[in-house]
Design an enzyme around this catalytic site. Sequence first.
Site, PDB file in Angstrom:
ATOM      1  N   GLU A 138       0.816  -1.220   0.000  1.00  0.00           N
ATOM      2  CA  GLU A 138       0.000   0.000   0.000  1.00  0.00           C
ATOM      3  C   GLU A 138       0.851   1.272   0.000  1.00  0.00           C
ATOM      4  O   GLU A 138       0.367   2.346   0.353  1.00  0.00           O
ATOM      5  CB  GLU A 138      -0.936   0.009   1.212  1.00  0.00           C
ATOM      6  CG  GLU A 138      -1.861  -1.188   1.311  1.00  0.00           C
ATOM      7  CD  GLU A 138      -2.917  -1.247   0.207  1.00  0.00           C
ATOM      8  OE1 GLU A 138      -2.810  -0.494  -0.780  1.00  0.00           O
ATOM      9  OE2 GLU A 138      -3.846  -2.063   0.338  1.00  0.00           O
ATOM     10  N   HIS A 155     -12.463  -2.983   2.659  1.00  0.00           N
ATOM     11  CA  HIS A 155     -11.023  -3.076   2.903  1.00  0.00           C
ATOM     12  C   HIS A 155     -10.654  -2.799   4.364  1.00  0.00           C
ATOM     13  O   HIS A 155     -10.200  -3.695   5.057  1.00  0.00           O
ATOM     14  CB  HIS A 155     -10.301  -2.091   1.969  1.00  0.00           C
ATOM     15  CG  HIS A 155      -8.822  -2.236   1.947  1.00  0.00           C
ATOM     16  ND1 HIS A 155      -8.061  -1.988   0.812  1.00  0.00           N
ATOM     17  CD2 HIS A 155      -7.925  -2.566   2.915  1.00  0.00           C
ATOM     18  CE1 HIS A 155      -6.783  -2.182   1.083  1.00  0.00           C
ATOM     19  NE2 HIS A 155      -6.676  -2.532   2.362  1.00  0.00           N
ATOM     20  N   HIS A 206      -7.060  -3.087   9.407  1.00  0.00           N
ATOM     21  CA  HIS A 206      -8.305  -3.770   9.059  1.00  0.00           C
ATOM     22  C   HIS A 206      -9.100  -4.046  10.333  1.00  0.00           C
ATOM     23  O   HIS A 206      -9.487  -5.187  10.596  1.00  0.00           O
ATOM     24  CB  HIS A 206      -8.012  -5.082   8.333  1.00  0.00           C
ATOM     25  CG  HIS A 206      -7.255  -4.922   7.054  1.00  0.00           C
ATOM     26  ND1 HIS A 206      -6.733  -5.993   6.360  1.00  0.00           N
ATOM     27  CD2 HIS A 206      -6.921  -3.818   6.336  1.00  0.00           C
ATOM     28  CE1 HIS A 206      -6.116  -5.559   5.268  1.00  0.00           C
ATOM     29  NE2 HIS A 206      -6.216  -4.240   5.239  1.00  0.00           N
ATOM     30  N   TYR A 216     -21.203  12.925  18.771  1.00  0.00           N
ATOM     31  CA  TYR A 216     -20.352  14.097  18.551  1.00  0.00           C
ATOM     32  C   TYR A 216     -18.886  13.746  18.329  1.00  0.00           C
ATOM     33  O   TYR A 216     -18.142  14.487  17.672  1.00  0.00           O
ATOM     34  CB  TYR A 216     -20.497  15.089  19.713  1.00  0.00           C
ATOM     35  CG  TYR A 216     -19.702  14.755  20.954  1.00  0.00           C
ATOM     36  CD1 TYR A 216     -18.416  15.264  21.139  1.00  0.00           C
ATOM     37  CD2 TYR A 216     -20.227  13.927  21.949  1.00  0.00           C
ATOM     38  CE1 TYR A 216     -17.676  14.962  22.273  1.00  0.00           C
ATOM     39  CE2 TYR A 216     -19.500  13.620  23.078  1.00  0.00           C
ATOM     40  CZ  TYR A 216     -18.221  14.136  23.240  1.00  0.00           C
ATOM     41  OH  TYR A 216     -17.491  13.835  24.359  1.00  0.00           O
ATOM     42  N   TYR A 238      -5.343  22.791  21.761  1.00  0.00           N
ATOM     43  CA  TYR A 238      -4.352  23.828  22.033  1.00  0.00           C
ATOM     44  C   TYR A 238      -4.214  24.104  23.528  1.00  0.00           C
ATOM     45  O   TYR A 238      -3.620  25.097  23.935  1.00  0.00           O
ATOM     46  CB  TYR A 238      -4.723  25.122  21.307  1.00  0.00           C
ATOM     47  CG  TYR A 238      -4.534  25.063  19.816  1.00  0.00           C
ATOM     48  CD1 TYR A 238      -3.256  24.936  19.267  1.00  0.00           C
ATOM     49  CD2 TYR A 238      -5.614  25.116  18.957  1.00  0.00           C
ATOM     50  CE1 TYR A 238      -3.084  24.865  17.892  1.00  0.00           C
ATOM     51  CE2 TYR A 238      -5.446  25.051  17.578  1.00  0.00           C
ATOM     52  CZ  TYR A 238      -4.176  24.930  17.061  1.00  0.00           C
ATOM     53  OH  TYR A 238      -4.003  24.864  15.699  1.00  0.00           O
ATOM     54  N   HIS A 251      -2.749   2.496   8.585  1.00  0.00           N
ATOM     55  CA  HIS A 251      -3.813   1.729   7.925  1.00  0.00           C
ATOM     56  C   HIS A 251      -3.985   0.402   8.641  1.00  0.00           C
ATOM     57  O   HIS A 251      -3.001  -0.270   8.975  1.00  0.00           O
ATOM     58  CB  HIS A 251      -3.445   1.484   6.458  1.00  0.00           C
ATOM     59  CG  HIS A 251      -4.300   0.466   5.778  1.00  0.00           C
ATOM     60  ND1 HIS A 251      -5.673   0.549   5.730  1.00  0.00           N
ATOM     61  CD2 HIS A 251      -3.970  -0.683   5.113  1.00  0.00           C
ATOM     62  CE1 HIS A 251      -6.155  -0.484   5.060  1.00  0.00           C
ATOM     63  NE2 HIS A 251      -5.148  -1.253   4.684  1.00  0.00           N
TER      64      HIS A 251
END
Length: 231
Positions: free
Chosen positions: A75, A157, A96, A115, A212, A94
Amino acid sequence: MSETDIHDLRRNMVGICRRMNSSGINQGTAGNLSVRTGGGFLITPSSLPYDLMTPDDLVEMDFDGTYAGRRPSSEWRFHRDILKNRPDINVVLHCHSMYATTLACHHKTIPAFHYMVGVAGGTTIRCAEYATFGTQELSDHALKALDGRLACLLGQHGQISLGQDLEQALWLAIEVETLSRMYVQVLTLGTPPVLSDDEMERVIGQMKRMSYGLGPEAEGSNDVARPRTQS
């Protein structure tokens, strides 16, 4: 980056990969991880279980697709393209994970049913169209789904989560999986109501304030949490 910095980064990447597995969002040789390194990036190698991976196994890649060392993850294209097109991002993760992939298999976008969907940077967590793994087509679909977002699902995927650092990317991937599990369970009761775009924009603004180090209260409010003054 100095040689010491690169060595530390390699070690930390291996640690995050193993935490992906121990947290339950990944298994076997599935999933991959990359981190920006100046003019290129480090990426996990292809087909190597994380519990066997060492820092030296991580692959150095340039943005032109050339690499040194082991064969990179299949990938690598979407890792390269995301890092190349998103200067605000340093890490691409990434995996699964079970529930995110369950939704991705139905090509479901996650709406603002809760939310916390806002942690991915928008009013939804989009699902990218399906394309064969490792292809430029998949990379193009991922970039589109990630426009203005920090995470997306990949049709049939898995999921992608982004971060400015390794800890942030792992945290977000776990949050996406948690939200996915919650959404799958909510759907058993029927289609849930969703928060309005205006409310989600307000939520995202509050989240940015808190990132922040500020409180979630709106600017100008007199009723705010504040440190005690020392007498």
